[in-house]
Write an enzyme that holds these catalytic residues in place. Structure first.
Site, PDB file in Angstrom:
ATOM      1  N   ASP A 206      38.390  41.560  42.454  1.00  0.00           N
ATOM      2  CA  ASP A 206      39.508  40.761  41.957  1.00  0.00           C
ATOM      3  C   ASP A 206      39.692  41.020  40.461  1.00  0.00           C
ATOM      4  O   ASP A 206      38.914  41.737  39.842  1.00  0.00           O
ATOM      5  CB  ASP A 206      39.230  39.273  42.194  1.00  0.00           C
ATOM      6  N   ASP A 208      39.533  38.549  38.142  1.00  0.00           N
ATOM      7  CA  ASP A 208      39.140  37.290  37.518  1.00  0.00           C
ATOM      8  C   ASP A 208      40.371  36.388  37.489  1.00  0.00           C
ATOM      9  O   ASP A 208      40.995  36.186  38.523  1.00  0.00           O
ATOM     10  CB  ASP A 208      38.536  37.550  36.134  1.00  0.00           C
TER      11      ASP A 208
END
Length: 286
Positions: A206, A208
């Site tokens: 991802d 973050d």
């Protein structure tokens, strides 16, 4: 000494495929119980041990992982090299979900964990200026296939278990960190104290929470990306025996002699109880 690889599997990597004569072993250590039993066997003829960092079923949060027991257990079983595989968030646009990063530096922001095997009664200071082993990292790069691999990266280790605030994420980007995770510290420091070569493969899941186009990270997003990442990680581990010598030579980077000149406490002032706990970790110098 024969090379033996220990793999510490993080989120998404809970088993190793293809281990021959695989057996789950209970390992007792002076530092308590490891995260789980250790799976020991041979992969393409090479000795290997696998330890699920969070325990099977993902029972342990990052703060609750018994890092000292894990490293002690792997060395106690004969491991000479440790490969850490873990999920991480990206703090860079060009380190995209699905990519792998060979971590070569850390910023340690953890604060609720025991970070050393040493302490009152036997004080030691090892260098972690270069906290990972370039030799082992290079072997991982050669063994990786079918995935975008970044050859270096700085890993920001946060305490967790919550994900970052937006302000924190932006701060860590300003510091120059490349990826963020919760588990590589104090693991890397302890491996250095135990004189084990250590490499870290961070699997990006991802962005973050800093990336405006992707929104905040959540567990569903992480799990979706991990499904693909874990298959690439297993393939990389399967390819490692071909790049690691069966008979281990001294580490050209000195990982296996990290305790040379590190112990400060005079022999007459050392605590026998602590020395007993260091029976495997510091056996070479004690």
């Amino acid at each position: 000494m024969q090379t033996m690889l220990g793999v510490i599997g993080g989120s998404g990597l809970y088993e190793i495929d293809g281990l021959e004569n695989a057996t789950w072993l209970e390992v007792e250590t002076p530092w308590g119980q490891p995260s789980d039993q250790v799976l020991v066997g041979r992969l393409k003829g090479a000795k290997m041990a696998f330890l699920p960092r969070h325990g099977r079923g993902h029972r342990l949060s990052p703060t609750d992982i018994p890092y000292r027991a894990n490293i002690d257990a792997l060395k106690r079983l004969g491991c000479t090299d440790i490969l850490s595989v873990s999920a991480c968030g990206s703090l860079r646009e060009d380190y995209a979900p699905g990519d792998f990063v060979i971590v070569d530096q850390f910023i340690d922001r953890t604060f609720a964990r025991e970070k050393s095997f040493f302490g009152p009664g036997c004080v030691a200071h090892v260098s972690v200026a270069r906290p990972t082993c370039p030799r082992l990292g290079a072997a991982c790069a050669q063994a990786a296939a079918g995935v975008t691999l970044h050859p270096r990266g700085t890993y920001l280790a946060m305490e967790g278990p919550q994900f970052s605030t937006l302000a924190e994420s932006q701060l860590y980007r300003a510091w120059g960190a490349d990826v963020i995770g919760m588990t590589n510290m104090p693991e890397a420091k302890l491996a250095r104290e135990a004189e084990l070569c250590y490499a870290s493969i961070a699997m990006v899941t991802d962005y973050d929470c800093w990336h405006e186009a992707h929104g905040a990270v959540d567990v569903a997003q992480v799990i979706a990306t991990l499904a693909t990442n874990s298959s690439h990680a297993k393939a990389m581990v399967a390819g490692l025996p071909a790049f690691l010598a069966q008979n281990r030579a001294p580490c050209p980077h000195g990982c296996d002699h990290a305790l040379d000149n590190a112990i400060m406490t005079a022999p007459t002032a050392r605590d026998p109880a602590l020395l007993a706990k260091l029976d495997i970790v510091a056996k070479r110098v004690l």
